[in-house]
Design an enzyme around this catalytic site. Structure first.
Site, PDB file in Angstrom:
ATOM      1  N   SER A  31      46.818  39.229  38.125  1.00  0.00           N
ATOM      2  CA  SER A  31      45.638  38.161  37.838  1.00  0.00           C
ATOM      3  C   SER A  31      44.398  38.688  37.548  1.00  0.00           C
ATOM      4  O   SER A  31      43.671  39.533  38.563  1.00  0.00           O
ATOM      5  CB  SER A  31      45.685  37.104  39.092  1.00  0.00           C
ATOM      6  OG  SER A  31      44.229  36.309  38.877  1.00  0.00           O
TER       7      SER A  31
ATOM      8  N   MET B 253      39.610  28.101  36.017  1.00  0.00           N
ATOM      9  CA  MET B 253      39.329  27.310  37.100  1.00  0.00           C
ATOM     10  C   MET B 253      37.942  26.059  36.517  1.00  0.00           C
ATOM     11  O   MET B 253      37.097  27.121  36.069  1.00  0.00           O
ATOM     12  CB  MET B 253      38.823  28.054  38.558  1.00  0.00           C
ATOM     13  CG  MET B 253      39.893  28.722  38.880  1.00  0.00           C
ATOM     14  SD  MET B 253      39.370  29.819  40.300  1.00  0.00           S
ATOM     15  CE  MET B 253      41.015  30.741  40.610  1.00  0.00           C
TER      16      MET B 253
ATOM     17  N   HIS C 156      47.218  29.814  33.984  1.00  0.00           N
ATOM     18  CA  HIS C 156      47.433  28.814  35.052  1.00  0.00           C
ATOM     19  C   HIS C 156      46.109  27.938  34.839  1.00  0.00           C
ATOM     20  O   HIS C 156      45.126  28.383  35.245  1.00  0.00           O
ATOM     21  CB  HIS C 156      47.424  29.750  36.214  1.00  0.00           C
ATOM     22  CG  HIS C 156      47.578  29.069  37.596  1.00  0.00           C
ATOM     23  ND1 HIS C 156      47.304  29.617  38.853  1.00  0.00           N
ATOM     24  CD2 HIS C 156      47.622  27.629  38.066  1.00  0.00           C
ATOM     25  CE1 HIS C 156      47.270  28.723  39.638  1.00  0.00           C
ATOM     26  NE2 HIS C 156      47.475  27.483  39.104  1.00  0.00           N
TER      27      HIS C 156
HETATM   28  C1  DX5 Z   1      44.105  31.517  43.312  1.00  0.00           C
HETATM   29  C2  DX5 Z   1      44.345  32.151  42.041  1.00  0.00           C
HETATM   30  C3  DX5 Z   1      45.469  33.362  42.403  1.00  0.00           C
HETATM   31  C4  DX5 Z   1      44.520  34.682  42.667  1.00  0.00           C
HETATM   32  C5  DX5 Z   1      45.472  35.780  43.230  1.00  0.00           C
HETATM   33  O1  DX5 Z   1      43.740  30.348  43.182  1.00  0.00           O
HETATM   34  O2  DX5 Z   1      45.296  31.333  41.514  1.00  0.00           O
HETATM   35  O3  DX5 Z   1      46.116  33.949  41.266  1.00  0.00           O
HETATM   36  O4  DX5 Z   1      44.000  34.993  41.853  1.00  0.00           O
HETATM   37  O5  DX5 Z   1      45.237  35.707  44.504  1.00  0.00           O
HETATM   38  P1  DX5 Z   1      45.352  37.245  45.339  1.00  0.00           P
HETATM   39  O6  DX5 Z   1      44.084  37.901  44.958  1.00  0.00           O
HETATM   40  O7  DX5 Z   1      45.573  37.092  46.729  1.00  0.00           O
HETATM   41  O8  DX5 Z   1      46.542  38.088  44.530  1.00  0.00           O
HETATM   42 ZN    ZN Z   2      46.921  31.692  39.427  1.00  0.00          ZN
END
Ligand code: DX5
Ligand code: ZN
Length: 217
Positions: free
Chosen positions: A10, A39, A68
């Site tokens: 991510s 987001m 996402h």
């Molecule tokens: C949280 C995001 C996750 C995040 C990954 O809202 O959707 O994809 O970036 O989380 P970690 O850093 O815990 O892998």
């Molecule tokens: Zn995500």
């Protein structure tokens, strides 16, 4: 398990002042997907980045853009993300939209469709849509920020979604997202997950290639 295990780092956990560098780290680790966490500050209490980041990165990489959308009204933005180069667009069942129509529109735009559910969601909420997605995203943290702790109760949801996949002879991927590291990855894979989003455990690692080996070990 119908799908080979894969990792989708991510970019939320990468340097937001230099996303290209994050893309290079993923490529250097020999991976094919990048997870793009979008987001809006409404559906989740954080703001990340928009379609122009995807359109600027698109010509620089062949990575699969696993997008996402943590947006209150995802239907309003899927065309912009599709045009920007998203290849899968995953929307939340809890968001404020007609889920079936949004998924159909994502497919009409030539993108793969995914559906996401939060840790406190009842898995039955996604059952009506399983035939029209090729990925189900089981959030293992409440969305909004990277670096949170894994929520073990989601393992039961993953098992249920996996049972549905088997019972209906479907082949959608089961993706997990949030707090995924070597230990929680194993728990999720045993429960039926095959697609692992890794933000912190990948980008904050001194050796991302070693982090990859630990995640699929
Ligand atoms: C949280 C995001 C996750 C995040 C990954 O809202 O959707 O994809 O970036 O989380 P970690 O850093 O815990 O892998
Ligand atoms: Zn995500």
């Amino acid at each position: 398990m119908p799908n080979p295990v894969l990792i989708a780092p991510s970019l939320l956990a990468a340097d937001h002042g230099n996303f290209s560098a994050g893309i290079s780290v993923i490529e250097a680790a020999g991976l094919n997907w990048v997870h793009l966490d979008i987001m809006d500050g409404h559906f989740v209490p954080n703001i990340s980045f928009g379609p122009q980041v995807l359109s600027d990165l698109r010509p620089r990489t062949k990575l699969f853009f696993d997008t996402h959308l943590m947006l209150l009204h995802p239907d309003r933005y899927i065309e912009a993300f599709a045009r920007a180069g998203a290849q899968r667009i995953t929307v939340h069942v809890e968001a404020d939209h007609d889920v079936a129509r949004t998924l159909a529109k994502i497919r009409e735009l030539g993108c793969a469709a995914g559906i996401a559910l939060n840790p406190d969601a009842d898995p039955s909420a996604v059952i009506p849509h399983l035939h029209s997605v090729d990925l189900v995203l089981c959030m293992t943290v409440f969305p909004g920020f990277g670096g949170q702790s894994f929520i073990p109760s989601v393992l039961e949801t993953i098992r249920k979604i996996d049972q549905e996949r088997t019972a209906r002879k479907l082949t959608y991927r089961i993706e997990v997202d949030g707090g995924i590291n070597a230990e929680t990855s194993k728990l999720c894979r045993t429960a039926g997950a095959d697609t692992l989003v890794a933000g912190t455990s990948f980008f904050k690692s001194a050796d991302p290639s070693a982090a990859v080996r630990a995640l699929i070990g």
